[in-house]
Design a protein around this motif. Structure first.
Motif, short mmCIF file in Angstrom:
data_model
loop_
_atom_site.label_atom_id
_atom_site.label_comp_id
_atom_site.label_asym_id
_atom_site.label_seq_id
_atom_site.Cartn_x
_atom_site.Cartn_y
_atom_site.Cartn_z
N LEU A 1 0.64 -1.22 -0.21
CA LEU A 1 -0.08 0.06 0.16
C LEU A 1 0.88 1.21 -0.10
CD1 LEU A 1 -2.70 -1.20 2.57
CD2 LEU A 1 -2.99 -0.68 0.02
N ASN A 2 2.05 1.03 0.56
CA ASN A 2 3.05 2.31 0.44
C ASN A 2 3.98 2.36 -0.71
OD1 ASN A 2 2.39 3.91 3.12
ND2 ASN A 2 2.46 1.88 3.68
N ASP A 3 3.57 1.37 -1.52
CA ASP A 3 4.52 1.17 -2.86
C ASP A 3 5.98 1.23 -2.56
OD1 ASP A 3 4.64 0.98 -5.77
OD2 ASP A 3 4.95 3.18 -5.93
N VAL A 4 6.38 0.14 -1.60
CA VAL A 4 7.79 0.09 -1.45
C VAL A 4 8.12 -1.38 -1.16
CG1 VAL A 4 8.11 2.16 0.04
CG2 VAL A 4 7.59 0.08 1.18
N ASN A 5 9.37 -1.81 -1.46
CA ASN A 5 9.65 -3.30 -1.58
C ASN A 5 10.32 -3.79 -0.22
OD1 ASN A 5 8.78 -3.47 -4.47
ND2 ASN A 5 10.22 -2.30 -5.16
N SER A 6 10.66 -3.07 0.44
CA SER A 6 11.21 -3.46 1.72
C SER A 6 11.24 -2.82 3.08
CB SER A 6 12.81 -3.66 1.65
OG SER A 6 13.51 -2.43 1.60
N GLU A 7 11.51 -3.29 4.33
CA GLU A 7 11.09 -2.29 5.33
C GLU A 7 12.16 -1.31 5.71
OE1 GLU A 7 10.36 -4.74 9.02
OE2 GLU A 7 10.70 -6.66 7.91
N ASN A 8 13.10 -1.45 5.02
CA ASN A 8 14.24 -0.15 4.92
C ASN A 8 13.61 0.88 4.08
OD1 ASN A 8 15.95 -1.50 6.70
ND2 ASN A 8 17.23 -2.49 4.96
N GLU A 9 12.94 0.45 2.95
CA GLU A 9 12.46 1.52 2.23
C GLU A 9 11.29 2.14 2.96
OE1 GLU A 9 11.59 0.71 -2.04
OE2 GLU A 9 12.96 -0.95 -2.13
N LEU A 10 10.48 1.29 3.44
CA LEU A 10 9.35 1.87 4.20
C LEU A 10 9.66 2.83 5.30
CD1 LEU A 10 6.34 1.75 4.88
CD2 LEU A 10 6.60 -0.12 6.42
N LYS A 11 10.87 2.52 6.08
CA LYS A 11 11.49 3.33 7.08
C LYS A 11 11.80 4.83 6.65
CE LYS A 11 12.80 -0.22 10.20
NZ LYS A 11 13.85 -1.17 10.84
N ALA A 12 12.62 4.52 5.55
CA ALA A 12 13.21 5.88 4.83
C ALA A 12 11.87 6.90 4.43
CB ALA A 12 13.87 5.61 3.59
N LYS A 13 10.80 6.34 4.07
CA LYS A 13 9.57 6.93 3.50
C LYS A 13 8.99 7.71 4.68
CE LYS A 13 5.51 6.82 0.77
NZ LYS A 13 4.83 5.74 -0.50
N ALA A 14 8.88 6.74 5.68
CA ALA A 14 8.31 7.45 7.09
C ALA A 14 9.31 8.44 7.56
CB ALA A 14 8.13 6.30 8.19
N LEU A 15 10.52 8.32 7.41
CA LEU A 15 11.29 9.57 8.10
C LEU A 15 10.89 10.78 7.22
CD1 LEU A 15 14.58 7.63 8.82
CD2 LEU A 15 12.95 8.88 10.45
N ALA A 16 11.04 10.51 5.95
CA ALA A 16 10.70 11.75 5.03
C ALA A 16 9.33 12.49 5.25
CB ALA A 16 10.81 11.38 3.51
#
Length: 422
Positions: free
Chosen positions: A325-340
Motif C-alpha cells: 500500500l505504500n509502494d515500497v519493496n522492503s522494510e528499509n524503504e518503508l522506514k526511509a519513507k516514514a522519516l521523510a
C-alpha cells in the motif's frame, strides 16, 4: 420396641447394640419426647413430638459426637420450636442447601448439561476458575448483589467489558440453576443488580471487514505466506463465510469432490451445513489435497490434529500489505519513507478471521443475493421467522449464488491464474 430410661451418658453407654438389621428406641423417663435409636453400629439421639395429629421427628446427633446432656438441651429447644409449628427438618434441609458452595453448584450445573460443546465448557470453566475463583469455596447463597457489582466492575477494568459481561452471564446461569434445583431456597439472583442499575457494559457490535479496494493486497499477502495450509484456511473463510472453527474442524470425509460440495458437521446451531463449491473453491480443495497428512483439511503440527491458531501469520500479512500500500519493496524503504513524510504512511491491513465472514456477507449483499439464499449460505437459524421455516433451499440452488460471489471476489482481488494459491 421401645423402652424408657433416664438418658444419661452412663446409662446410654450401657445400652447394648441391637441385632444386625434391627433398631431399638429408648425414651427418656423425664423428657418423653427425647429418645435414642440404637442399631448394630450406632446410637443416635432424636426428638419426637405429635403436633396437631402430625408426628415430627428430628435427629439431633450421634452419641459420642454429642453428649447426652447436650442432646437433652437440644431436645428441649427442639420441642419448643415444634410446638410453635416450626418444621425443623425443613429448616435443616434449607440450611444444608444454603451451604452449597459456588464450586459445587458449578459442578452440578455441568453434570446436568452434558450436551454442552467443549468450547462452551472451557469458557465457563475459565470464568469460574480464573475470574470468579475467590467465590468457589463460598456458599452460593452468600454471594450478594454488592459483590456481583464490584466484581463486574473489577473484571471490566482488568479484562475488558465484554469479558466482564460474559463472566457474569456465566455466574447468573449457575446461580439460576442452583436456585431452581433447591426449590428457590436461596435468595433471588444477585446478578439482577446489574440489570436494575443498568450496569451491564454496552458492547458495540464489531462491524469491521476488508474493504473492496484492500482485497487485492490482502489476497497477494495471503498467497505469500510460507504455510499453504494457513493460506487455504483464510481463503476458504473469505470465499464461503464460514466461522473459523467450522473451517478448522472440516474433515476430508465431509468433502465430496465428485459432487463439488462439502458439509460442516459441527456448527454453531448444531445443524449440519452443506455448501456447494464454486470453481475457485473446487480448485482450492484439489490443491489442499497435496498437503493432506491426516483426516483434517487443515492439518496441524501434530499428526492427528487440525490447525489450531493461524493468527501468528497475520503479522506477515499486515507487513506485506503495508509495503504494498505504500509502494515500497522492503522494510528499509518503508522506514526511509516514514522519516521523510510520516503522515504519508498507509497502515497495513489488520483483520480477524470473523472479519472474513463479514467480508463474504458484504460482497454477497452487493450482488443482491436473495435474503433466503444468503441465510442458507451462512447457516443462520430461522429463529422466529415463520416464513423462513417453510423455505427449503437445496444445495444445488446455492451453486449459482456461490459462483457469483466467488467471481466477484476474484474480480476485486484481480489474481492471475498462477497467483490463486501457491
Amino acid at each position: 420396641m421401645a423402652q424408657n430410661i433416664k438418658l444419661t451418658k452412663t446409662n446410654v453407654d450401657k445400652i447394648p447394640s441391637a441385632e444386625k438389621g434391627k433398631q431399638i428406641e429408648y425414651y427418656d423417663s423425664e423428657l418423653p419426647a427425647f429418645g435414642i435409636r440404637v442399631s448394630a453400629t450406632s446410637k443416635s439421639y432424636f426428638v419426637r413430638k405429635w403436633i396437631n395429629g402430625k408426628l415430627s421427628r428430628v435427629t439431633l446427633g450421634r452419641h459420642g459426637v454429642i453428649s447426652a446432656d447436650t442432646a437433652r438441651k437440644m431436645a428441649a429447644d427442639a420441642t419448643t420450636e415444634i410446638r410453635k409449628g416450626v418444621d425443623l427438618n425443613l429448616e435443616k434441609s434449607k440450611a444444608k442447601t444454603r451451604s452449597i458452595t459456588f464450586a459445587k453448584a458449578f459442578e452440578q450445573f455441568l453434570e446436568t448439561r452434558n450436551g454442552l460443546k467443549p468450547k462452551t465448557v472451557a469458557m465457563y470453566s475459565d470464568h469460574v476458575d480464573r475470574l470468579l475463583v475467590s467465590w468457589k469455596k463460598k456458599p452460593i447463597a452468600e454471594i450478594t448483589c454488592d459483590m456481583v457489582a464490584r466484581r463486574h466492575t473489577g473484571i471490566s477494568d482488568a479484562n475488558g467489558k465484554a469479558t466482564a459481561n460474559s463472566a457474569m452471564r456465566t455466574f447468573r446461569a449457575i446461580y439460576n440453576f442452583a436456585r431452581s434445583v433447591t426449590g428457590n431456597v436461596i435468595p433471588e439472583n444477585p446478578a439482577h443488580r446489574l440489570s436494575q442499575t443498568k450496569q451491564w457494559n454496552k458492547i458495540e457490535r464489531r462491524r469491521t471487514f476488508i474493504k473492496p479496494h484492500l482485497l487485492q493486497p490482502w489476497f497477494n499477502a495471503v498467497n505469500d505466506l510460507k504455510n499453504p495450509v494457513v493460506s487455504g484456511h483464510l481463503l476458504l473463510l473469505v470465499f464461503t463465510g464460514l466461522r473459523k472453527n467450522e473451517a478448522l474442524n472440516l474433515k476430508w470425509a465431509d468433502v465430496d469432490l465428485q459432487d463439488k460440495s462439502f458439509t460442516i458437521v459441527n456448527t454453531k446451531n448444531s445443524q449440519p451445513h452443506t455448501l456447494p463449491m464454486s470453481g475457485f473453491l473446487y480448485d482450492l480443495f484439489v490443491d489442499l489435497q497435496k498437503y493432506r497428512v491426516n483426516e483434517y483439511v487443515f492439518p496441524g503440527v501434530q499428526d492427528d490434529s487440525h490447525l489450531k491458531d493461524p493468527r501468528r501469520n497475520f503479522l506477515h500479512i499486515t507487513l506485506h500489505t503495508m509495503l504494498s500500500l505504500n509502494d515500497v519493496n522492503s522494510e528499509n524503504e518503508l522506514k526511509a519513507k516514514a522519516l521523510a513524510n510520516p503522515d504519508s504512511i498507509v497502515p497495513g491491513i489488520e483483520f480477524t478471521q470473523h472479519d472474513l465472514r463479514r467480508t463474504f456477507i458484504t460482497v454477497a449483499e452487493s450482488l443482491d443475493i436473495s435474503y433466503a439464499a444468503l441465510k442458507r449460505l451462512l447457516n443462520h437459524s430461522d429463529g422466529s421467522d415463520v416464513t423462513g421455516g417453510y423455505l427449503q433451499i437445496t444445495t444445488d440452488r446455492l451453486r449459482d449464488p456461490m459462483e457469483r460471489i466467488s467471481k466477484r471476489l476474484l474480480e476485486l482481488m484481480k489474481p492471475s491464474g498462477e497467483e490463486i494459491l501457491q
